[in-house]
Write an enzyme that holds these catalytic residues in place. Structure first.
Site, PDB file in Angstrom:
ATOM      1  CB  THR A  16     -10.575   5.403  -1.249  1.00 37.92           C
ATOM      2  OG1 THR A  16      -9.870   5.633  -1.929  1.00 37.92           O
ATOM      3  CG2 THR A  16     -12.194   6.419  -1.484  1.00 37.92           C
ATOM      4  CB  ALA A  73       3.829  -3.184  -6.144  1.00 44.17           C
ATOM      5  CG  HIS A  90     -47.137   3.730  17.012  1.00 46.07           C
ATOM      6  ND1 HIS A  90     -47.466   4.442  15.610  1.00 46.07           N
ATOM      7  CD2 HIS A  90     -47.746   4.169  17.955  1.00 46.07           C
ATOM      8  CE1 HIS A  90     -47.973   5.293  16.228  1.00 46.07           C
ATOM      9  NE2 HIS A  90     -48.869   5.562  17.027  1.00 46.07           N
ATOM     10  NE  ARG A 150     -26.409  10.340 -15.671  1.00 49.33           N
ATOM     11  CZ  ARG A 150     -25.978   9.352 -15.734  1.00 49.33           C
ATOM     12  NH1 ARG A 150     -26.508   8.219 -16.564  1.00 49.33           N
ATOM     13  NH2 ARG A 150     -24.756   9.243 -15.810  1.00 49.33           N
ATOM     14  CD  GLU A 189      -2.610   1.948   0.070  1.00 49.35           C
ATOM     15  OE1 GLU A 189      -3.397   0.714  -0.133  1.00 49.35           O
ATOM     16  OE2 GLU A 189      -1.824   3.135  -0.571  1.00 49.35           O
TER      17      GLU A 189
HETATM   18  P1  NDP Z   1     -21.525   9.855  -9.867  1.00 53.48           P
HETATM   19  O1  NDP Z   1     -20.609   8.494 -10.512  1.00 53.48           O
HETATM   20  O2  NDP Z   1     -21.894   9.159  -8.902  1.00 53.48           O
HETATM   21  O3  NDP Z   1     -21.552  11.479  -9.733  1.00 53.48           O
HETATM   22  C1  NDP Z   1     -21.281  11.965 -10.428  1.00 53.48           C
HETATM   23  C2  NDP Z   1     -21.520  13.362 -11.217  1.00 53.48           C
HETATM   24  O4  NDP Z   1     -20.724  13.777 -11.451  1.00 53.48           O
HETATM   25  C3  NDP Z   1     -22.710  12.252 -12.257  1.00 53.48           C
HETATM   26  O5  NDP Z   1     -23.436  14.005 -11.027  1.00 53.48           O
HETATM   27  C4  NDP Z   1     -22.521  13.161 -13.664  1.00 53.48           C
HETATM   28  O6  NDP Z   1     -23.577  13.578 -13.891  1.00 53.48           O
HETATM   29  C5  NDP Z   1     -21.149  14.409 -12.852  1.00 53.48           C
HETATM   30  N1  NDP Z   1     -20.733  14.486 -14.279  1.00 53.48           N
HETATM   31  C6  NDP Z   1     -19.474  13.709 -14.906  1.00 53.48           C
HETATM   32  N2  NDP Z   1     -18.699  13.381 -15.210  1.00 53.48           N
HETATM   33  C7  NDP Z   1     -19.188  15.620 -15.549  1.00 53.48           C
HETATM   34  C8  NDP Z   1     -19.001  16.800 -16.742  1.00 53.48           C
HETATM   35  N3  NDP Z   1     -17.693  16.486 -17.470  1.00 53.48           N
HETATM   36  N4  NDP Z   1     -18.831  17.227 -16.900  1.00 53.48           N
HETATM   37  C9  NDP Z   1     -20.520  17.844 -15.321  1.00 53.48           C
HETATM   38  N5  NDP Z   1     -21.172  16.741 -14.438  1.00 53.48           N
HETATM   39  C10 NDP Z   1     -20.342  15.188 -14.509  1.00 53.48           C
HETATM   40  O7  NDP Z   1     -19.443   9.702  -8.943  1.00 53.48           O
HETATM   41  P2  NDP Z   1     -19.380  10.631  -7.217  1.00 53.48           P
HETATM   42  O8  NDP Z   1     -17.809  10.633  -7.988  1.00 53.48           O
HETATM   43  O9  NDP Z   1     -20.346  11.139  -6.902  1.00 53.48           O
HETATM   44  O10 NDP Z   1     -18.989   8.969  -7.488  1.00 53.48           O
HETATM   45  C11 NDP Z   1     -18.038   7.965  -7.320  1.00 53.48           C
HETATM   46  C12 NDP Z   1     -18.586   6.851  -6.910  1.00 53.48           C
HETATM   47  O11 NDP Z   1     -18.172   6.527  -6.006  1.00 53.48           O
HETATM   48  C13 NDP Z   1     -20.359   6.485  -6.975  1.00 53.48           C
HETATM   49  O12 NDP Z   1     -20.633   6.424  -7.671  1.00 53.48           O
HETATM   50  C14 NDP Z   1     -20.249   5.457  -5.666  1.00 53.48           C
HETATM   51  O13 NDP Z   1     -20.151   4.652  -6.311  1.00 53.48           O
HETATM   52  C15 NDP Z   1     -19.046   5.394  -5.077  1.00 53.48           C
HETATM   53  N6  NDP Z   1     -19.743   6.548  -3.611  1.00 53.48           N
HETATM   54  C16 NDP Z   1     -20.912   5.435  -2.834  1.00 53.48           C
HETATM   55  C17 NDP Z   1     -21.211   6.137  -1.621  1.00 53.48           C
HETATM   56  C18 NDP Z   1     -21.740   6.041  -0.736  1.00 53.48           C
HETATM   57  O14 NDP Z   1     -22.047   4.929  -0.420  1.00 53.48           O
HETATM   58  N7  NDP Z   1     -22.356   6.604  -0.156  1.00 53.48           N
HETATM   59  C19 NDP Z   1     -20.508   8.163  -1.475  1.00 53.48           C
HETATM   60  C20 NDP Z   1     -19.321   8.279  -2.278  1.00 53.48           C
HETATM   61  C21 NDP Z   1     -18.806   7.454  -3.203  1.00 53.48           C
HETATM   62  P3  NDP Z   1     -24.430  13.127 -15.097  1.00 53.48           P
HETATM   63  O15 NDP Z   1     -25.289  11.981 -14.141  1.00 53.48           O
HETATM   64  O16 NDP Z   1     -24.690  13.995 -15.990  1.00 53.48           O
HETATM   65  O17 NDP Z   1     -23.283  12.065 -15.609  1.00 53.48           O
END
Ligand code: NDP
Length: 455
Positions: free
Chosen positions: A39, A112, A431, A201, A32
């Site tokens: 993360t 690594a 409740h 989304r 690591e």
């Molecule tokens: P996400 O994929 O969830 O969201 C990315 C966001 O960035 C979307 O709203 C996307 O828009 C937008 N986006 C991407 N590219 C552009 C661009 N060029 N211009 C403008 N908007 C853009 O990523 P996150 O970084 O939030 O999280 C990554 C992953 O980490 C998550 O999907 C999840 O799997 C994990 N995670 C889980 C958590 C939990 O369990 N509570 C907490 C944090 C992260 P659009 O929708 O239009 O594509």
């Protein structure tokens, strides 16, 4: 060979895989380069939730007046919070490290990289292994706009030297809406800029609409249907220009615009390991890469990027390889939560997904939780059940509201067991709780979906 198994990356997936494999008697090495626990423990789920909780205390102080308390909210000390968070994260990182050494794995605080398919360079030392696991996770990705390097990403947000008075968060995925809640609750003027009409989304439409409403009620300034143009600096200020030309000036601009797999510079070509164009390692259901003795687990494969999935994959792989118990993690009905304010939690299909398969009965309940009848806070909870009309099985459970992740975790067991609406109906509620609403929804809100095509 020096090791039976060498794991590259000591995050959730890698530590679990290494620890369990060592427990099965394998000779295990793990490298690591940054911090043990990866993360999630250091710059993700764990510190994020502590920051969410910090914000909740401010809201509770305000709400207490409705219950007769004369509490003055006072000011918040960002540096004190970050120091307390850092202390806890250091403690957890130590635990992760000791989990490995305690299991007799050999740990390397080093990067690594592959020299060939069985040989690694680990901090300048040549190490050979019969089997290798890639579990290097992912990293935040900035959008491809001029000046993007002037913005911060989630890695930075946990170490900001001071609390921004005004912040613009770009994106509306998990990270964007979670941090919008954090910075807003801690007192920053918070703007959320996203290109969809609604945040999150892929989530159920009722949850997306409810969250947009809740964010606005909380005071987050929403900029839906907005694309990103460029970012410039004006002294300490950052000026974000939207695709449409509108500008916003703030102390920080935070890009929460997705994450990409961490494979650059790993030497995967030297090992003959195939990746997708975004760098994700290509794997089979058994987590095998294009080289049969090299495996990849967790976010580096970019499929369902959640800590419990990474842990489950690591555990299943170690059991399969060294525990005489070949198995795969089931990826069906994985529950998830977004720790927005209030949180969203879900298991199973959205109404839209289920309706595309066949007719569904939909039950939706929107109400003010009991606490807020006295607190006066304008906060609603939304609960939703999506029921397959033919079998009456619950195929989707969705909740926006306080305690949603705690409630949905239990309901996920019922969904995985194949519970029907009638099973929910015959369950007696507790409740007074919000959760009881899930077992007292008697009136169908609507029917959705098309009849399944003749098969
Ligand atoms: P996400 O994929 O969830 O969201 C990315 C966001 O960035 C979307 O709203 C996307 O828009 C937008 N986006 C991407 N590219 C552009 C661009 N060029 N211009 C403008 N908007 C853009 O990523 P996150 O970084 O939030 O999280 C990554 C992953 O980490 C998550 O999907 C999840 O799997 C994990 N995670 C889980 C958590 C939990 O369990 N509570 C907490 C944090 C992260 P659009 O929708 O239009 O594509």
């Amino acid at each position: 060979m020096d090791f039976d198994l060498f794991v590259i990356g000591g995050g959730s997936a890698g530590v679990r895989c290494a620890r369990i494999a060592a427990g099965h008697g394998a000779k295990v090495g793990v490298a690591e380069e940054r911090f043990w626990g990866g993360t999630c423990v250091n710059i993700g789920c764990v510190p994020k939730k502590l920051l969410v909780q910090a914000g909740e205390y401010g809201a509770w102080a305000e709400d207490a007046a409705g219950f007769g308390w004369s509490i003055v909210k006072g000011s918040h000390d960002w540096n004190k919070l970050i120091a307390a968070k850092d202390k806890e994260i250091t403690r957890l990182e130590g635990i992760y490290r000791r989990l490995l050494t305690g299991a007799n794995a050999t740990i390397f605080d080093a990067r690594a990289t592959f020299i060939d398919a069985h040989t690694l360079d680990v901090g300048g030392k040549r190490v050979t292994a019969k089997k290798i696991v890639i579990s290097t996770g992912g990293r935040p990705e900035r959008p491809p706009i001029p000046g993007a390097e002037l913005g911060i990403v989630s890695d930075d947000a946990f170490y900001l030297p001071k609390m921004p008075r005004k912040i613009v968060i770009c994106g509306s995925g998990f990270i964007a809406v979670e941090f919008a809640g954090i910075f807003n609750a801690l007192g920053a003027e918070t703007h959320l800029v996203y290109r969809q009409p609604l945040p999150l989304r892929g989530f159920d439409q009722d949850m997306r609409e409810g969250l947009a409403e809740a964010l606005a009620v909380n005071g987050v300034i929403l900029h839906p249907s907005s694309t990103l143009g460029k970012l410039e600096a004006d002294g300490d200020k950052r000026i974000l220009m939207f695709g449409g030309g509108e500008t916003l000036s703030a102390d920080q601009v935070f890009f929460a615009t997705g994450r990409v797999p961490n494979t650059a510079g790993l030497g995967l070509d030297n090992a003959g390991v195939t990746t997708k164009p975004d760098g994700a390692v290509v794997v089979s259901a058994k987590r095998q890469t294009s080289q049969s003795h090299i495996y990849a687990i967790g976010d580096v494969t970019d499929h369902i990027n959640l800590t419990p999935v990474a842990l489950g994959e690591g555990h299943a792989l170690a059991d399969s390889l060294f525990g005489n118990n070949p198995r795969e993690l089931s990826l069906k009905n994985i529950p998830a939560a977004v720790f927005s304010t209030p949180p969203v939690s879900t298991v199973g299909l959205t109404e839209e997904e289920a309706a595309a398969i066949g007719p569904v009965d939909v039950y939706v309940s929107k109400f003010t939780p009991m606490r807020h009848t006295l607190s006066g806070r304008d906060r609603k909870s939304i609960m939703k059940l999506v029921v397959d009309q033919a079998t009456q099985k619950i195929v989707g459970v969705h909740m926006l509201g306080e305690d949603a992740p705690e409630i949905v975790q239990g309901l996920a067991i019922a969904v995985i067991m194949g519970a029907t609406k009638q099973d929910f109906d015959r369950t007696v509620g507790i409740h007074p709780t919000s959760a009881e609403e899930f077992v007292t929804m008697r009136s169908r809100t609507r029917v959705a979906g098309i009849a399944r095509a003749a098969e």
